[in-house]
Design an enzyme around this catalytic site. Sequence first.
Site, PDB file in Angstrom:
ATOM      1  N   LYS A   1     -11.492  -0.896   3.047  1.00 23.72           N
ATOM      2  CA  LYS A   1     -10.882  -0.138   1.950  1.00 23.72           C
ATOM      3  C   LYS A   1     -11.818  -0.143   0.735  1.00 23.72           C
ATOM      4  O   LYS A   1     -12.825   0.542   0.785  1.00 23.72           O
ATOM      5  CB  LYS A   1      -9.468  -0.637   1.721  1.00 23.72           C
ATOM      6  CG  LYS A   1      -8.619  -0.131   2.924  1.00 23.72           C
ATOM      7  CD  LYS A   1      -7.297  -0.754   3.174  1.00 23.72           C
ATOM      8  CE  LYS A   1      -6.718  -0.173   4.478  1.00 23.72           C
ATOM      9  NZ  LYS A   1      -5.509  -0.807   4.948  1.00 23.72           N
TER      10      LYS A   1
ATOM     11  N   HIS B   1      -5.472  -4.328   0.143  1.00 27.35           N
ATOM     12  CA  HIS B   1      -5.607  -3.227  -0.822  1.00 27.35           C
ATOM     13  C   HIS B   1      -6.081  -3.699  -2.183  1.00 27.35           C
ATOM     14  O   HIS B   1      -6.097  -2.926  -3.142  1.00 27.35           O
ATOM     15  CB  HIS B   1      -4.291  -2.459  -0.949  1.00 27.35           C
ATOM     16  CG  HIS B   1      -4.032  -1.637   0.255  1.00 27.35           C
ATOM     17  ND1 HIS B   1      -4.579  -0.380   0.439  1.00 27.35           N
ATOM     18  CD2 HIS B   1      -3.355  -1.916   1.392  1.00 27.35           C
ATOM     19  CE1 HIS B   1      -4.226   0.081   1.611  1.00 27.35           C
ATOM     20  NE2 HIS B   1      -3.479  -0.832   2.213  1.00 27.35           N
TER      21      HIS B   1
ATOM     22  N   SER C   1       0.793  -1.227   0.000  1.00 26.38           N
ATOM     23  CA  SER C   1       0.000   0.000   0.000  1.00 26.38           C
ATOM     24  C   SER C   1       0.821   1.271   0.000  1.00 26.38           C
ATOM     25  O   SER C   1       0.320   2.324  -0.352  1.00 26.38           O
ATOM     26  CB  SER C   1      -0.924   0.004   1.197  1.00 26.38           C
ATOM     27  OG  SER C   1      -0.179   0.155   2.377  1.00 26.38           O
TER      28      SER C   1
HETATM   29  C1  LIG Z   1      -4.890  -1.140   6.225  1.00 30.09           C
HETATM   30  C2  LIG Z   1      -4.136  -2.416   6.219  1.00 30.09           C
HETATM   31  C3  LIG Z   1      -4.460  -3.455   7.083  1.00 30.09           C
HETATM   32  C4  LIG Z   1      -5.446  -3.280   8.191  1.00 30.09           C
HETATM   33  O1  LIG Z   1      -6.754  -3.282   7.739  1.00 30.09           O
HETATM   34  P1  LIG Z   1      -7.856  -2.487   8.562  1.00 30.09           P
HETATM   35  O2  LIG Z   1      -9.128  -3.130   8.171  1.00 30.09           O
HETATM   36  O3  LIG Z   1      -7.742  -1.053   8.169  1.00 30.09           O
HETATM   37  O4  LIG Z   1      -7.535  -2.692  10.007  1.00 30.09           O
HETATM   38  C5  LIG Z   1      -3.838  -4.677   6.923  1.00 30.09           C
HETATM   39  N1  LIG Z   1      -2.902  -4.865   5.976  1.00 30.09           N
HETATM   40  C6  LIG Z   1      -2.532  -3.873   5.157  1.00 30.09           C
HETATM   41  C7  LIG Z   1      -1.505  -4.129   4.137  1.00 30.09           C
HETATM   42  C8  LIG Z   1      -3.116  -2.614   5.263  1.00 30.09           C
HETATM   43  O5  LIG Z   1      -2.719  -1.619   4.486  1.00 30.09           O
END
Ligand SMILES: *Cc1c(COP(=O)(O)O)cnc(C)c1O
Length: 408
Positions: free
Chosen positions: A250, A219, A191
């Site tokens: 997301k 992502h 990300s």
């Molecule tokens: C945002 C993110 C998470 C965590 O997910 P959330 O649902 O926001 O807690 C896990 N892994 C990656 C790579 C992320 O960017």
Amino acid sequence: MSINYAKHYQSCVDKVKDEGRYRIFATLERIVGNFPKANYYQPDGSVKEVTVWCSNDYLGMGQHPKVIQAAKEASDKSGAGAGGTRNISGTMKYHVELEESVADLHKKEAALVFSSGYVANEGALSTLGKLLPEAAVFSDELNHASMIHGIRGSQQQKFIYRHNDLEHLEELLKSVDIKRPKIIAFESVYSMEGDIAPIKEICDLADKYNAMTYLDEVHAVGLYGPRGGGVAEMRGLMDRIDVIEGTFGKAYGVMGGYIAGKASIIDAVRCYASGFIFTTSHTPATLAACRASVEHLKESNVERQKSRDNVAHFKGLLEAARLPYLHGESHIVPLIVGEPTCCKEVTDILLSDFNIYVQPINYPTVPRGTERMRMTATAAHSFEDIDYLVQTLQDLWECNHLLRAAVA
Ligand SMILES: *Cc1c(COP(=O)(O)O)cnc(C)c1O
């Protein structure tokens, strides 16, 4: 002598300030129908409309009528909360249906929903590692903090391989007794870099060295693959991944995390993962909204297509303007500034003078010296929004010697 606790903690905060990485949250008010525009509450109390360029609501599903409707109906029918942990009266029909929907998305036997993607990674990796005696865990150096904490929690030996470096991964795999159980933990879309892992090749190595694969598709789910199953779906590799981890926070536009895999593996996590067990389960509104979003994106390609068109347009303009963005294959576009204070200054100017909101990304989210602006063109942006952003960036880059130095 008494200890001044407040003063001690203030000095910790001051340290962060001195390093130029003190975080100031932008207070926003999102208005349905208006995304990616939002009302921004300025420090002086006044409000103005800005265009959000750093949202993970990649497809605008957070304001999709079906998703909002599902949340409303579930609240009206079942109330505001679940009333318990999953084990003690907090499992509702909504949980079961969402887990079925996710298992079907990834063509896996079972799925398990967590409070967030962070908790899913933390809980699943710590549990899966802990339950494998003498396990070795192989982890990409740029894995997300939640995976790092999960692996640490497993208390097993950890091997960190250079980002997406297959040779290094193989070297490390080879160094460990073939009889020891192994887990390779990695992401599909990184990300902060915007690049994508060589999933097939990592699965080949996993086969060769008898390792289990754990893929974070946070992502990518919703956004890649004909039904939104992520990069593994897009590349026809879902059946080669033992555990797929994702989020509803997301591209699905809501919140919550999950894992999907073989029934026995998912059941083990359900039985042992502290972060799954000892917490109140999601609300009816959240679960119903997540399911509506997942189901919609299994059928609809409109949002994914719009996103791809916007990303292509955005990258084309950046390329033409010769701005130093990282050329990943994904929808995420990081522009490297390389210095925290300058990175913050530029984003402050964008916000104050141009109504463009990009959050600066500093250490510890990314390594020091690689501070960046991480921009996301969502399905909801217009070509006009994109044109205006790139023109503004180009102007700023031309007149700001700090930036030119950062690029050189
Ligand atoms: C945002 C993110 C998470 C965590 O997910 P959330 O649902 O926001 O807690 C896990 N892994 C990656 C790579 C992320 O960017």
